[in-house]
Structure formats: C-alpha cells, structure tokens
Write a protein that holds these residues in place. Structure first.
Motif, short mmCIF file in Angstrom:
data_model
loop_
_atom_site.label_atom_id
_atom_site.label_comp_id
_atom_site.label_asym_id
_atom_site.label_seq_id
_atom_site.Cartn_x
_atom_site.Cartn_y
_atom_site.Cartn_z
N LYS A 158 0.82 -1.21 0.00
CA LYS A 158 0.00 0.00 0.00
C LYS A 158 0.86 1.26 0.00
CE LYS A 158 -0.60 0.11 5.06
NZ LYS A 158 -1.61 0.15 6.15
N TRP A 159 2.04 1.19 0.63
CA TRP A 159 2.91 2.36 0.65
C TRP A 159 3.60 2.55 -0.69
CZ3 TRP A 159 1.93 5.70 4.18
CH2 TRP A 159 1.46 5.29 5.42
N TYR A 160 3.90 1.45 -1.37
CA TYR A 160 4.45 1.57 -2.72
C TYR A 160 3.42 2.16 -3.68
CZ TYR A 160 8.45 -1.23 -1.23
OH TYR A 160 9.58 -1.69 -0.59
N ILE A 161 2.17 1.75 -3.50
CA ILE A 161 1.10 2.32 -4.32
C ILE A 161 0.94 3.81 -4.01
CG2 ILE A 161 -1.38 2.27 -4.77
CD1 ILE A 161 -1.32 -0.73 -4.25
N ALA A 162 1.05 4.16 -2.73
CA ALA A 162 0.95 5.57 -2.35
C ALA A 162 2.09 6.38 -2.96
CB ALA A 162 0.96 5.70 -0.83
#
Length: 321
Positions: free
Chosen positions: A81-85
């Motif tokens: 989710k942080w990579y997507i963010a």
C-alpha cells in the motif's frame, strides 16, 4: 550562542528563557530602526541580498532533505500500500507540474507578442522535470520517482513565481500586466513558504546527525570512548555528572543564523530586492531582480538535485549522506 555545548552553560538559559526582556528589546530595536541614517539601511540592504541568497540555498537543501526523508520513510515500511501511495503521489505531482507549466504558456505567452524569454523559462522547466524522472529511474542511479516529482512541482512553482514578478507593464506578463500590485494570495503563499521553511529548518537543526549538531551532542554521531570505572560508586558519580551536564540537541548559533537569513529574505521579498524604488512603492516583490532571483533558485535546485543523483555514480569511492 557560539560554542554552547551543554545545558549547564549559562547561555542555555538565555536561549530558552527571558521572554519579557526579549520582547521589550525587540520593540526597542523596531523603534530604533526609524532613526537610523539611510547609509546604515543601504549597507544592511547590500548584506541582505547576499543573506537572502544563502537562505534560498538553505531552502533548497531543506527541500531535498525533506523529499528524500519522505521517500525513505515510505519505502522502509515495505508494504504494497505504501508503494502504491508512492506511485500515486509521484504521478499526481508530475501531472500537476506539467499541467501548471501548460497554464504558464497561456498566462505568460499572450498571442501577438514576442515572449521568447518567458517561453525559454517555461520550456526549461518542463525539460528539467522530464529529465529528473529519466535520470532518477535509470538503472545505474539509485533514485526514486517521488523526490523527482516533488522537485518538479517546486521548480514549476518557482517558474510561476518568477514570471508573475515581471513588471506590471510588461506585455508578456499576461496574468498581471493590468494589475496594480501582487495579489494577496501570491504574497501570503510566498510568506507562508518562508515561515514554514524557517520552522522546518529549526526542526532539522535539532535532528541533524552531522552538520548542525555540536560535537558534544548525542545526535552528532561522534564516537565516544567507554568510561572506565574502578568502583560502582565512581560509576554512579560519573553517571550523575553526565545527567546534570546534558549536551544541547542542536546548534544554537545555526538556529539564530537561519532566522537572521530568513529576516533578510523577508525584507527583500517585501521591498522587491531594492530600497530605491520610484513610482511603484505599492508593488511588492515585482521587478526583474525578483524574476532572476527565482529563476536562478530554480536552476540551482535542479543542479543540486541532479548532483544528489549523479554524485554517488561519479564518485563511487566516496560516501554521501
């Protein structure tokens, strides 16, 4: 405040206390400014131009530090989710940068006029933004798209700020050529950026591990020899002494230097980088000096960011922080 290393120093209490005295002294200094001769003001103006340049350089370094810290904080979480963010924020910043640059063509390149200089500034901004992304994503460069996108947005803002500072009678300033002064929103945004930069620089001064912290600070990263104790009592006494003489967490001299440079920059911002304006005293931060200061700041930002990407590749034997 030069050389304050621990909290037992008497100057440490001067730094944190005495607010009534400081406020009274501040008011007296403001009143005194009205009675100083013009020669003193002219000398301070000259000094402020150089000090403002240093503050703008500090702003750029702080921004670079902030973007890398932000990127590392999200990458260290190592979750999808942080990579997507990261990808979403990077894409959003790049879309904003190129959209904003497109609007600059409409605002500062009116039809029927030869505005080659404005076009050059805008095209250079777009080329830099594109180059940031290409270099950051190169396999041999240990870069990331988030810092590149944030720096691109900042460069686009600097380009807009420079073009909007062009003289109001200049035909290529299509956004403000009929205005009597800088809009309140532009002025507030500029001053807000300055205030936030000063506050963030103070915070970074307290958290730096090398440049800003004094050698005695636990944040300075300096190695310490292990204490040798002959008895338990001796160890307790030493520990008690260390507790009493706690080192300061940041450099007080650098703290005041940043605020002094910021006050110089604020003065230059409000006077259009000169105290000798004629017929346009109501204009704030308008003139070719303001234009070139911001354009040069944009280019310096680009150079420093590219250097942060390419320096480890050009000098692999050196360690960069």
């Amino acid at each position: 405040m030069i050389g304050v290393k621990d909290q037992n120093d008497r100057r440490n209490s001067w730094h944190h206390g005495g607010w009534i005295f400081k406020i009274v002294l501040w008011v007296l200094l403001i009143i005194l400014m009205f009675f100083l001769p013009n020669v003193v003001i002219s000398v301070y103006e000259t000094i402020s131009k150089f000090g403002s340049g240093l503050f703008l350089l500090v702003q750029v370094i702080i921004l670079l530090d902030f973007t890398y810290t932000w990127n590392d904080a999200w990458v260290e979480k190592d979750e999808q989710k942080w990579y997507i963010a990261l990808l979403a924020v990077s894409a959003g910043c790049y879309i904003a940068a190129f959209t904003f640059s497109g609007l600059l063509f409409i605002w500062f390149n009116p039809s029927g006029h030869d505005c080659g200089l404005n076009v050059f500034f805008i095209v250079m901004t777009m080329i830099l933004a594109f180059g940031f992304g290409i270099i950051a994503l190169h396999p041999k460069v240990n870069g990331s798209l988030l810092p590149a996108s944030v720096i691109s947005v900042y460069c686009a803002y600097l380009c807009y700020s420079a073009l909007s500072s062009e003289p109001r009678g200049y035909v290529c300033n299509g956004l403000h050529n009929k205005a009597k002064g800088v809009s309140t929103g532009t002025l507030v945004l500029g001053m807000l950026t300055t205030v936030l930069s000063v506050l963030y620089s103070a915070v970074r001064a307290g958290s730096s591990t090398t440049f800003l912290s004094p050698p005695s600070s636990p944040k300075s990263g300096a190695s310490r020899p292990l204490l040798e104790s002959n008895t338990i009592e001796d160890g307790k006494n030493r520990k008690g002494t260390e507790a009493e003489a706690q080192p300061v967490s940041y450099s007080y001299s650098f703290f005041y230097l940043i605020f002094a440079l910021a006050s110089m920059y604020a003065g230059m911002l409000l006077t259009g980088w000169t105290s000798a304006q004629s017929g346009g005293s109501e204009l704030i931060d308008v003139g070719w000096t303001s234009v070139w200061v911001r354009i040069c700041t944009e280019w310096i930002t680009a150079v420093l960011y590219l250097w942060s990407l390419l320096a480890p590749l050009l000098f692999p034997d050196r360690e960069f922080f």
